[in-house]
Enzyme design. Structure first.
Site, PDB file in Angstrom:
ATOM      1  N   GLY A  14     -85.547 -85.744  33.778  1.00  0.00           N
ATOM      2  CA  GLY A  14     -86.405 -86.914  33.969  1.00  0.00           C
ATOM      3  C   GLY A  14     -87.074 -87.456  32.723  1.00  0.00           C
ATOM      4  O   GLY A  14     -88.052 -88.205  32.832  1.00  0.00           O
ATOM      5  N   ASN A  16     -86.054 -89.750  30.727  1.00  0.00           N
ATOM      6  CA  ASN A  16     -85.949 -91.219  30.725  1.00  0.00           C
ATOM      7  C   ASN A  16     -86.817 -91.836  31.823  1.00  0.00           C
ATOM      8  O   ASN A  16     -87.438 -92.881  31.608  1.00  0.00           O
ATOM      9  CB  ASN A  16     -84.485 -91.637  30.909  1.00  0.00           C
ATOM     10  CG  ASN A  16     -83.721 -91.590  29.601  1.00  0.00           C
ATOM     11  OD1 ASN A  16     -83.807 -92.500  28.786  1.00  0.00           O
ATOM     12  ND2 ASN A  16     -83.011 -90.509  29.387  1.00  0.00           N
ATOM     13  N   HIS A 106     -75.601 -94.808  29.979  1.00  0.00           N
ATOM     14  CA  HIS A 106     -74.606 -93.759  29.796  1.00  0.00           C
ATOM     15  C   HIS A 106     -74.739 -93.235  28.367  1.00  0.00           C
ATOM     16  O   HIS A 106     -74.805 -94.038  27.424  1.00  0.00           O
ATOM     17  CB  HIS A 106     -73.194 -94.309  30.052  1.00  0.00           C
ATOM     18  CG  HIS A 106     -72.142 -93.248  29.978  1.00  0.00           C
ATOM     19  ND1 HIS A 106     -71.980 -92.296  30.963  1.00  0.00           N
ATOM     20  CD2 HIS A 106     -71.232 -92.956  29.020  1.00  0.00           C
ATOM     21  CE1 HIS A 106     -71.009 -91.467  30.618  1.00  0.00           C
ATOM     22  NE2 HIS A 106     -70.541 -91.845  29.448  1.00  0.00           N
ATOM     23  N   GLU A 176     -81.933 -93.411  23.629  1.00  0.00           N
ATOM     24  CA  GLU A 176     -82.259 -93.709  25.030  1.00  0.00           C
ATOM     25  C   GLU A 176     -83.727 -94.058  25.177  1.00  0.00           C
ATOM     26  O   GLU A 176     -84.115 -95.068  25.770  1.00  0.00           O
ATOM     27  CB  GLU A 176     -81.936 -92.506  25.915  1.00  0.00           C
ATOM     28  CG  GLU A 176     -80.468 -92.209  26.015  1.00  0.00           C
ATOM     29  CD  GLU A 176     -80.174 -90.915  26.761  1.00  0.00           C
ATOM     30  OE1 GLU A 176     -81.086 -90.091  26.971  1.00  0.00           O
ATOM     31  OE2 GLU A 176     -79.018 -90.756  27.157  1.00  0.00           O
TER      32      GLU A 176
HETATM   33  C1  GRF Z   1     -79.370 -89.175  29.964  1.00  0.00           C
HETATM   34  O1  GRF Z   1     -78.558 -88.614  28.942  1.00  0.00           O
HETATM   35  C2  GRF Z   1     -78.749 -90.468  30.424  1.00  0.00           C
HETATM   36  O2  GRF Z   1     -78.017 -91.151  29.422  1.00  0.00           O
HETATM   37  C3  GRF Z   1     -77.813 -90.001  31.494  1.00  0.00           C
HETATM   38  O3  GRF Z   1     -78.491 -88.941  32.144  1.00  0.00           O
HETATM   39  C4  GRF Z   1     -79.362 -88.306  31.212  1.00  0.00           C
HETATM   40  C5  GRF Z   1     -80.721 -88.211  31.843  1.00  0.00           C
HETATM   41  O4  GRF Z   1     -81.529 -87.425  31.024  1.00  0.00           O
HETATM   42  N1  GRF Z   1     -77.496 -91.053  32.416  1.00  0.00           N
HETATM   43  P1  GRF Z   1     -83.082 -87.254  31.471  1.00  0.00           P
HETATM   44  O5  GRF Z   1     -83.086 -86.528  32.791  1.00  0.00           O
HETATM   45  O6  GRF Z   1     -83.683 -88.619  31.587  1.00  0.00           O
HETATM   46  O7  GRF Z   1     -83.705 -86.449  30.340  1.00  0.00           O
END
Ligand code: GRF
Length: 191
Positions: A14, A16, A106, A176
Site C-alpha cells: 500500500g 502507493n 505498471h 511511482e
Molecule cells: C507497484 O509496484 C505498482 O506499480 C504495482 O503494484 C505495486 C504496488 O506497490 N501496480 P505498493 O503496494 O503500492 O507499495
C-alpha cells in the site's frame, strides 16, 4: 465540476495508496473516498484505515460479485477508480461501468514486461534477466485487455550492470511515488 470521488484498489503493502491519500488530502476537486481490497489482512488495509479512509473487502471473484461491487461503488458516488497494486482481475461489469475512468500503474515500460504473472519482483527480475538498460513506470487507462489500455504517461530510469531486481524495484518505486498522484490528478481534471 463536482468533486470527483475516487476508489483506490490495492492488495499489497500500500505505499502507493498511502502516497495518493496524502497527496489528495485537502484537495478541493478530488476526494479519495474508499479503498477496495481483496484481502482483509493485507498491510494496506490497516495503513489506510489509520488515515481515516473507509475500506471495503471484496474478492469480486464471480460475475455476480462484480455486479454487486459495481453497484456498491455507484451507490457511493464513485467517479474514478485508481488501481495501486490490485492483484485481482477486474470484473468486466466494473470495467464497462467505469470505461475510461480506471487508472492503473505498471512498474515497467509497457508493452514490455506486462501481461499475466508480471507483477512485483517478477517484473524487475525479468528486466534484469533481459539485461535492459532502462526500466520505469507506465500509467494507463484500463480496458478489458487490462495492460493494453491507453497509455497516459511513461517515466524511465537508466539501469547498469550493478543493478539487481531489488535496486530496480527501488528506482521504480521512487518514480511511482513522484509521478502517479500528479498524472492521476491531471487525468481526472482533464475530464
Ligand atoms: C507497484 O509496484 C505498482 O506499480 C504495482 O503494484 C505495486 C504496488 O506497490 N501496480 P505498493 O503496494 O503500492 O507499495
Amino acid at each position: 465540476m463536482k468533486i470527483q470521488s475516487v476508489a483506490l484498489f490495492a492488495s499489497g503493502s500500500g505505499s502507493n495508496a498511502v502516497n495518493l491519500i496524502r497527496y489528495f488530502e485537502g484537495n478541493e476537486e478530488i476526494r479519495i473516498a474508499l479503498l477496495v481490497c481483496n484481502k482483509a489482512d493485507a498491510p494496506v488495509v490497516e495503513k489506510v484505515k489509520a488515515l481515516g479512509i473507509e475500506v471495503l473487502i471484496s474478492g469480486n471473484q464471480s460475475f455476480e460479485e462484480g455486479l454487486e461491487l459495481t453497484a456498491e461503488l455507484q451507490e457511493q458516488g464513485i467517479d474514478w477508480i485508481i488501481l495501486a497494486g490490485f492483484l485481482r482481475k477486474l470484473p468486466v461489469a466494473l470495467i464497462r461501468a467505469y470505461e475510461d475512468h480506471i487508472i492503473n500503474i505498471h512498474p515497467a515500460l509497457l508493452p514490455k514486461f506486462g501481461g499475466k504473472g508480471m507483477y512485483g519482483m517478477h517484473v524487475h527480475k525479468a528486466v534484469i534477466e533481459a539485461k535492459e538498460t532502462e526500466s520505469g513506470i507506465t500509467i494507463h487507462l484500463v480496458n478489458e485487455e487490462f495492460d493494453k489500455g491507453r497509455t497516459l504517461e511513461q517515466y524511465r530510469v537508466s539501469l547498469d550492470e550493478t543493478d539487481s531486481p531489488e535496486t530496480v524495484a527501488q528506482k521504480v518505486q521512487e518514480l511511482e511515488h513522484r509521478y502517479f498522484p500528479y498524472i492521476a490528478e491531471r487525468t481526472i481534471n482533464q475530464r
